[in-house]
Design a protein around this motif. Sequence first.
Motif, mmCIF file in Angstrom:
data_model
loop_
_atom_site.group_PDB
_atom_site.id
_atom_site.type_symbol
_atom_site.label_atom_id
_atom_site.label_comp_id
_atom_site.label_asym_id
_atom_site.label_seq_id
_atom_site.Cartn_x
_atom_site.Cartn_y
_atom_site.Cartn_z
ATOM 1 N N ILE A 159 46.334 -16.471 41.828
ATOM 2 C CA ILE A 159 44.867 -16.519 41.831
ATOM 3 C C ILE A 159 44.390 -17.907 41.394
ATOM 4 N N ARG A 160 44.973 -18.430 40.314
ATOM 5 C CA ARG A 160 44.565 -19.755 39.824
ATOM 6 C C ARG A 160 44.840 -20.841 40.865
ATOM 7 N N LYS A 161 45.993 -20.755 41.537
ATOM 8 C CA LYS A 161 46.310 -21.738 42.589
ATOM 9 C C LYS A 161 45.302 -21.657 43.723
ATOM 10 N N ARG A 162 44.964 -20.432 44.130
ATOM 11 C CA ARG A 162 43.985 -20.270 45.214
ATOM 12 C C ARG A 162 42.636 -20.828 44.810
ATOM 13 N N LEU A 163 42.228 -20.586 43.582
ATOM 14 C CA LEU A 163 40.950 -21.114 43.106
ATOM 15 C C LEU A 163 40.952 -22.637 43.144
ATOM 16 N N LYS A 164 42.024 -23.220 42.679
ATOM 17 C CA LYS A 164 42.129 -24.679 42.627
ATOM 18 C C LYS A 164 42.135 -25.295 44.026
ATOM 19 N N ASN A 165 42.791 -24.596 44.978
ATOM 20 C CA ASN A 165 42.943 -25.137 46.332
ATOM 21 C C ASN A 165 41.909 -24.618 47.327
ATOM 22 N N GLY A 166 40.964 -23.807 46.860
ATOM 23 C CA GLY A 166 39.912 -23.311 47.731
ATOM 24 C C GLY A 166 40.339 -22.216 48.688
ATOM 25 N N GLY A 167 41.422 -21.511 48.379
ATOM 26 C CA GLY A 167 41.895 -20.416 49.227
ATOM 27 C C GLY A 167 41.072 -19.153 49.044
ATOM 28 N N THR A 168 41.274 -18.193 49.929
ATOM 29 C CA THR A 168 40.515 -16.947 49.870
ATOM 30 C C THR A 168 40.969 -16.061 48.705
ATOM 31 N N LEU A 169 39.999 -15.397 48.125
ATOM 32 C CA LEU A 169 40.257 -14.446 47.047
ATOM 33 C C LEU A 169 39.756 -13.054 47.409
ATOM 34 N N LYS A 170 39.329 -12.907 48.641
ATOM 35 C CA LYS A 170 38.771 -11.631 49.101
ATOM 36 C C LYS A 170 39.772 -10.511 48.854
ATOM 37 N N PHE A 171 39.333 -9.451 48.202
ATOM 38 C CA PHE A 171 40.099 -8.250 47.868
ATOM 39 C C PHE A 171 41.132 -8.458 46.768
ATOM 40 N N LEU A 172 41.214 -9.638 46.165
ATOM 41 C CA LEU A 172 42.215 -9.896 45.136
ATOM 42 C C LEU A 172 41.667 -9.789 43.716
ATOM 43 N N LEU A 173 40.381 -10.058 43.554
ATOM 44 C CA LEU A 173 39.758 -10.000 42.234
ATOM 45 C C LEU A 173 38.759 -8.849 42.170
ATOM 46 N N PRO A 174 38.625 -8.217 40.996
ATOM 47 C CA PRO A 174 37.596 -7.184 40.840
ATOM 48 C C PRO A 174 36.205 -7.773 41.040
ATOM 49 N N GLU A 175 35.298 -6.941 41.467
ATOM 50 C CA GLU A 175 33.908 -7.324 41.699
ATOM 51 C C GLU A 175 33.337 -8.084 40.497
ATOM 52 N N GLY A 176 32.761 -9.235 40.751
ATOM 53 C CA GLY A 176 32.088 -10.011 39.717
ATOM 54 C C GLY A 176 32.956 -11.040 39.005
ATOM 55 N N VAL A 177 34.277 -10.893 39.070
ATOM 56 C CA VAL A 177 35.156 -11.816 38.339
ATOM 57 C C VAL A 177 35.143 -13.206 38.971
ATOM 58 N N GLU A 178 35.224 -13.279 40.304
ATOM 59 C CA GLU A 178 35.195 -14.594 40.949
ATOM 60 C C GLU A 178 33.871 -15.307 40.661
ATOM 61 N N GLU A 179 32.781 -14.569 40.741
ATOM 62 C CA GLU A 179 31.463 -15.151 40.464
ATOM 63 C C GLU A 179 31.417 -15.724 39.044
ATOM 64 N N TYR A 180 31.969 -14.984 38.079
ATOM 65 C CA TYR A 180 32.000 -15.467 36.697
ATOM 66 C C TYR A 180 32.846 -16.739 36.588
ATOM 67 N N ILE A 181 34.013 -16.742 37.231
ATOM 68 C CA ILE A 181 34.911 -17.904 37.202
ATOM 69 C C ILE A 181 34.195 -19.148 37.731
ATOM 70 N N ARG A 182 33.516 -18.987 38.857
ATOM 71 C CA ARG A 182 32.819 -20.132 39.463
ATOM 72 C C ARG A 182 31.629 -20.574 38.614
ATOM 73 N N LYS A 183 30.912 -19.624 38.054
ATOM 74 C CA LYS A 183 29.768 -19.941 37.201
ATOM 75 C C LYS A 183 30.213 -20.727 35.972
ATOM 76 N N GLU A 184 31.376 -20.363 35.409
ATOM 77 C CA GLU A 184 31.903 -21.025 34.217
ATOM 78 C C GLU A 184 32.746 -22.263 34.538
#
Length: 190
Positions: A159-184
């Motif tokens: 997940i961290r690698k995908r976030l760093k490289n801009g890969g898809t996270l669809k269906f991998l994170l619970p609802e709201g977690v990706e939004e929180y990660i990006r906001k922070e």
Amino acid sequence: MRKVGILGGTFNPPHIGHLIMANEAFDALQLDEVRFMPNAIAPHKQLVDDATMENRLRMVEIAIEPYDHFTIETIELELGGISYTYQTMKELCEREPDVQFYFIIGGDMIDSLHTWYKVDELVKIVEFVGLKRPGTQSASTYDVTMVEAPEIDLSSTLIRKRLKNGGTLKFLLPEGVEEYIRKEGLYGTR
């Protein structure tokens, strides 16, 4: 006696694999609840450039919010320092003598159970519940109650690698977690 599952980890970040593990153990063992227990400092993992303890706790809160049978156990965050499961579970058992604890672990942890701090004492106070993970033997000389569950090859590292490289996270994170990660701005998303 209440039956409580404990799913410990760094949750850096929490992902759907964590939710699936917790839910499969909850259902198979007919537990009263499963507590997600973020550790302060894991003895088997080195955290570098990762989210703060507060970030990890907030992500777990977001991940489990829709599920009544999931709660958070903050004892390891309260105790601070390196989180040894034996010390934590000994403390929990003393605080809650009317609870039978089931410690939920994945295949990688099953394989390394023999290396855990005071594991011989730990198996006397908790029941280990294991779920297989791809790429692991999921075997131990210690008693582990195995739960049949879908095997998902998903990790917080991926997940961290995908976030760093801009890969898809669809269906991998619970609802709201990706939004929180990006906001922070966590995990290189700044």
